[in-house]
Design an enzyme around this catalytic site. Structure first.
Site, short mmCIF file in Angstrom:
data_model
loop_
_atom_site.label_atom_id
_atom_site.label_comp_id
_atom_site.label_asym_id
_atom_site.label_seq_id
_atom_site.Cartn_x
_atom_site.Cartn_y
_atom_site.Cartn_z
N ARG A 176 39.87 43.16 26.61
CA ARG A 176 40.79 42.03 26.64
C ARG A 176 41.46 41.90 25.28
NH1 ARG A 176 35.89 40.19 28.96
NH2 ARG A 176 36.05 39.67 31.17
N LYS A 201 34.20 37.39 26.50
CA LYS A 201 34.35 36.26 27.41
C LYS A 201 32.98 35.77 27.85
CE LYS A 201 37.02 34.75 31.40
NZ LYS A 201 37.99 35.15 32.45
N HIS A 272 46.64 43.33 29.54
CA HIS A 272 45.96 43.37 30.82
C HIS A 272 46.49 44.48 31.72
CE1 HIS A 272 42.87 40.35 31.07
NE2 HIS A 272 42.84 40.48 32.39
N ARG A 275 44.18 47.12 30.97
CA ARG A 275 42.87 46.79 31.54
C ARG A 275 42.84 47.11 33.03
NH1 ARG A 275 38.36 43.84 30.23
NH2 ARG A 275 37.54 42.40 31.77
N HIS A 298 32.66 42.05 33.46
CA HIS A 298 32.73 41.06 34.52
C HIS A 298 31.34 40.52 34.82
CE1 HIS A 298 36.73 42.84 36.21
NE2 HIS A 298 36.94 41.95 35.26
N TYR A 307 39.72 45.88 42.14
CA TYR A 307 40.34 47.17 41.83
C TYR A 307 40.07 48.23 42.89
CZ TYR A 307 41.02 44.90 37.39
OH TYR A 307 41.40 44.01 36.42
#
Length: 358
Positions: A176, A201, A272, A275, A298, A307
């Protein structure tokens, strides 16, 4: 230890409520944000909450609502409808996620106010949040397109080498933008081929792999460019601006966006975009979804499953092998005629018969 960042808003926050009033709205909003800071919430989370609560304070000010006890459930529902019908300066409505963030900020505020006994009941309880749109990423880079973007910076200039290194790291790791600006000089381990993402995150650390090509560019940048950018005292950040400071979020976004645009590919995006591309290309290359989940950081695998819907290449291969009508071939393998011609002639003859009947 890095100094604590000060929360700042672009506009002055309205002061709602009389001084000394224990139920004045603005002071309690500040107390709530301070409580989150004490509990260890990240600076970015608190800043975003402050922005969304600021919008609510302005809305309350326009309606002369100054005390938390004056806010009722019907009023919050009116605020929800206001956000739904609101139009931005460009004429577009607020996105579903923006509406969700504004409502979640109020729900969190009143949950805290109820727990701290500032209000007798929670007017924001059981508020129906707008459903999230299940949308796929708008653009995904192919491997060739990613290389086109990465080759855009001029490596004859120091900042060009820095920019090339940023793009290489983004493409190799799928970080990120917040994570890449927080990378430290010693977070890239060239010997092990890994990157340590600290306090990503959710304020979680993770160790992920990085490719040899990206490592080579990091080493070149550290040897040839960073010493000329750094200003004492050295912050320890890997990527520095031309002033020797840590790079900002918007700076990195603009930098990547401009290189995507200058590459000439008919796609748009920034950090992104890389990403999304990393996750899709890895899945198409045969990576297990759980490894991609670890790579991207994640918490929930449902975020990574997005994805699997984008990596269409494998599905196309299976479709070509298994679907009887996937290939443009005649039903009779031995026929030398154009496979489309019999179909067209059959359609035209049937059309002529229909015209004769009518």
């Amino acid at each position: 230890m890095t100094p604590r960042k000060k929360r700042r808003l672009k506009k002055e926050r309205p002061e709602l409520g009389e001084s000394g009033d224990p139920l004045a709205l603005s002071p309690l909003v500040r107390a709530y944000l301070d409580a989150l800071e004490v509990r260890g919430f990240s600076w970015y989370t608190i800043k975003n909450l402050e922005h969304n609560l600021f919008v609510f304070l302005v809305w309350c000010e326009e309606r002369a609502v100054t005390r938390v006890s004056d806010i009722t459930r019907p009023m919050i529902l009116r605020y929800q409808r206001y956000n739904f019908h609101y139009r931005q300066p460009n004429g577009k409505p607020l996105g579903v996620r923006a509406q969700q963030h504004r409502l979640h900020a109020i729900i969190g505020l009143f949950r805290w106010l109820t727990r701290e006994s500032y209000v007798l009941y929670n007017p924001a309880t059981e508020i129906d949040i707008p459903k999230t749109e299940k949308r796929l990423p708008k653009h995904i880079l192919t491997a060739h397109e990613a290389d086109l973007v990465i080759n855009q910076p001029s490596i004859s200039e120091p900042l060009g080498i820095r920019d090339r290194t940023i793009l290489e790291v983004l493409y190799s790791t799928g970080l990120r933008r917040m994570e890449i600006i927080h990378l430290g000089v010693f977070d890239v381990d060239a010997e092990r081929g890994t990157v340590m993402v600290r306090q990503g995150k959710g304020r979680k650390d993770r160790l992920i792999p990085i490719g040899e090509r990206a490592i080579a560019w990091v080493q070149k940048y550290l040897a040839d460019v960073r010493p000329g950018l750094v200003q004492e005292p050295d912050s320890g950040a890997l990527f520095l601006s031309h002033r020797g400071e840590s790079m900002g979020l918007n700076t990195v976004s603009s930098l990547v966006h401009d290189y995507v645009k200058s590459s000439g590919i008919p796609k748009s995006g920034s950090c992104h975009l890389f990403r999304h591309s990393v996750a899709t290309l890895m899945l198409e290359g045969g990576a297990d979804i759980r490894w991609v989940q670890v790579m991207l950081g994640h918490e929930n695998i449902k975020s990574t499953e997005l994805y699997t819907h984008v990596s269409i290449r494998k599905l196309k291969e299976i479709h070509s092998i298994t679907h009887p009508g996937a290939k443009m071939r005649s039903a009779i393998e031995s026929s030398d005629e154009d496979p489309v011609s019999p179909v067209l002639s059959e359609d035209s003859s049937s059309l002529e018969k229909k015209e004769q009947i009518h």
